[in-house]
Design a protein around this motif. Sequence first.
Motif, PDB file in Angstrom:
ATOM      1  N   ARG A 111       0.834  -1.202   0.000  1.00 55.83           N
ATOM      2  CA  ARG A 111       0.000   0.000   0.000  1.00 55.83           C
ATOM      3  C   ARG A 111       0.870   1.254   0.000  1.00 55.83           C
ATOM      4  NH1 ARG A 111      -4.821   0.667   2.100  1.00 55.83           N
ATOM      5  NH2 ARG A 111      -4.475   2.714   1.141  1.00 55.83           N
ATOM      6  N   TYR A 112       1.931   1.270   0.792  1.00 59.42           N
ATOM      7  CA  TYR A 112       2.809   2.435   0.873  1.00 59.42           C
ATOM      8  C   TYR A 112       3.438   2.750  -0.477  1.00 59.42           C
ATOM      9  CZ  TYR A 112       6.676   5.464   2.244  1.00 59.42           C
ATOM     10  OH  TYR A 112       7.566   6.510   2.337  1.00 59.42           O
ATOM     11  N   PHE A 113       3.758   1.688  -1.231  1.00 57.81           N
ATOM     12  CA  PHE A 113       4.424   1.877  -2.519  1.00 57.81           C
ATOM     13  C   PHE A 113       3.457   1.889  -3.709  1.00 57.81           C
ATOM     14  CE2 PHE A 113       8.255   0.748  -0.106  1.00 57.81           C
ATOM     15  CZ  PHE A 113       9.132   1.720  -0.576  1.00 57.81           C
ATOM     16  N   GLY A 114       2.154   2.028  -3.455  1.00 60.73           N
ATOM     17  CA  GLY A 114       1.272   2.349  -4.551  1.00 60.73           C
ATOM     18  C   GLY A 114       0.211   1.347  -4.949  1.00 60.73           C
ATOM     19  N   ALA A 115       0.101   0.197  -4.270  1.00 61.78           N
ATOM     20  CA  ALA A 115      -0.990  -0.733  -4.569  1.00 61.78           C
ATOM     21  C   ALA A 115      -2.285  -0.164  -4.005  1.00 61.78           C
ATOM     22  CB  ALA A 115      -0.711  -2.102  -3.970  1.00 61.78           C
ATOM     23  N   ALA A 151       6.678   5.756  -3.423  1.00 64.75           N
ATOM     24  CA  ALA A 151       6.527   5.863  -1.974  1.00 64.75           C
ATOM     25  C   ALA A 151       5.475   6.901  -1.602  1.00 64.75           C
ATOM     26  CB  ALA A 151       7.866   6.223  -1.338  1.00 64.75           C
ATOM     27  N   GLY A 152       4.881   6.710  -0.412  1.00 68.53           N
ATOM     28  CA  GLY A 152       4.011   7.729   0.154  1.00 68.53           C
ATOM     29  C   GLY A 152       2.543   7.387   0.232  1.00 68.53           C
ATOM     30  N   PRO A 155       0.663   6.729   5.830  1.00 66.93           N
ATOM     31  CA  PRO A 155       1.404   7.596   6.742  1.00 66.93           C
ATOM     32  C   PRO A 155       2.632   6.891   7.335  1.00 66.93           C
ATOM     33  CG  PRO A 155      -0.942   7.655   7.237  1.00 66.93           C
ATOM     34  CD  PRO A 155      -0.739   6.533   6.269  1.00 66.93           C
ATOM     35  N   LEU A 156       3.727   7.628   7.408  1.00 67.04           N
ATOM     36  CA  LEU A 156       4.997   7.121   7.905  1.00 67.04           C
ATOM     37  C   LEU A 156       5.638   8.182   8.782  1.00 67.04           C
ATOM     38  CD1 LEU A 156       7.340   4.934   7.587  1.00 67.04           C
ATOM     39  CD2 LEU A 156       8.179   6.380   5.716  1.00 67.04           C
ATOM     40  N   VAL A 157       6.242   7.763   9.888  1.00 71.34           N
ATOM     41  CA  VAL A 157       6.991   8.700  10.724  1.00 71.34           C
ATOM     42  C   VAL A 157       8.403   8.170  10.952  1.00 71.34           C
ATOM     43  CG1 VAL A 157       5.012   9.714  11.918  1.00 71.34           C
ATOM     44  CG2 VAL A 157       6.111   7.672  12.868  1.00 71.34           C
ATOM     45  N   ASP A 158       9.330   9.097  11.175  1.00 71.27           N
ATOM     46  CA  ASP A 158      10.682   8.731  11.562  1.00 71.27           C
ATOM     47  C   ASP A 158      10.803   8.820  13.076  1.00 71.27           C
ATOM     48  OD1 ASP A 158      10.685  11.461  12.040  1.00 71.27           O
ATOM     49  OD2 ASP A 158      12.146  11.938  10.465  1.00 71.27           O
TER      50      ASP A 158
END
Length: 282
Positions: A111-115, A151-152, A155-158
């Motif tokens: 999902r993060y990479f576009g599926a 990517a994107g 939601p992602l956090v560092d």
Amino acid sequence: MRALISADELLADLVRDPRTVVLVDVQWSLTTAAGPPGRDRYAAAHLPGAHHVDLDAELAGPPGRGGRHPLPQAHSVAAAAQRCGADNDSRIVVYDQGPSFGAARAWWVLRYFGATDVRVLDGGLAAWRAAGGTVTSQLPEPGAGSFEAHAGGLPLVDAAGAAEVARQGILLDARAVERFRGEIEPIDPVAGHIPGAVSAPTTENLRPDDRFLGVAELRELFSRKGIPSAAPMGTVAAYCGSGVTAAHEVLALHEVGIEAALYAGSWSEWITDPSRPVATGD
């Protein structure tokens, strides 16, 4: 869109038209003590037509300062998805041997990479067999999908973002409570948790048969962790040891309508910087 699909639902879909579903096997174990490696499990028994994706090699980058399972490179994800026969808009169903830890990581990465449409087989291979689904050891020919990884998508956090969520929102720690408290640490060199995090062992999301709790039960579970039913995006995040079981937490939150961020580096990245604080106890 729901992230889970039952074995009965998948069986019905495959009876209608098996060509509409891309099956991805992510059988995986964190340690050899948990059983044979995922690829060996796959070779012994998998859903007919399913392709295996290696969590360590294809759904994660090389371990290092980014943690034990940092995010993979986009080209690695694209190659794996294409080999499975997936396009970006394919209906993809991922599964593992049962508890969905590996499958949840695959769900999140894809999902993060576009599926656009990825489901997790609730209860995995065990639920499939219990529903009367057949398994095989026959290996399918490589697919020729057109998946392009960008990517994107989620939601992602560092590390800094995770610390901010711990201060201003709810940061869930998906590891066992003993690891959260710092009483034991069987994998990483430092015990404890990110200050301000809330203990939320991923195993609490599951029934004894490794299927997820129902939506009402999950909502009640997360309510007890202090998460409102309409938590705004950006106020909830999850981490674990290396970003695998935390994806399971994010998936469970998704099922109740909460779009939580993943701290992909998780504890194994957090502790690579000695200036980052460590808490123990409750």
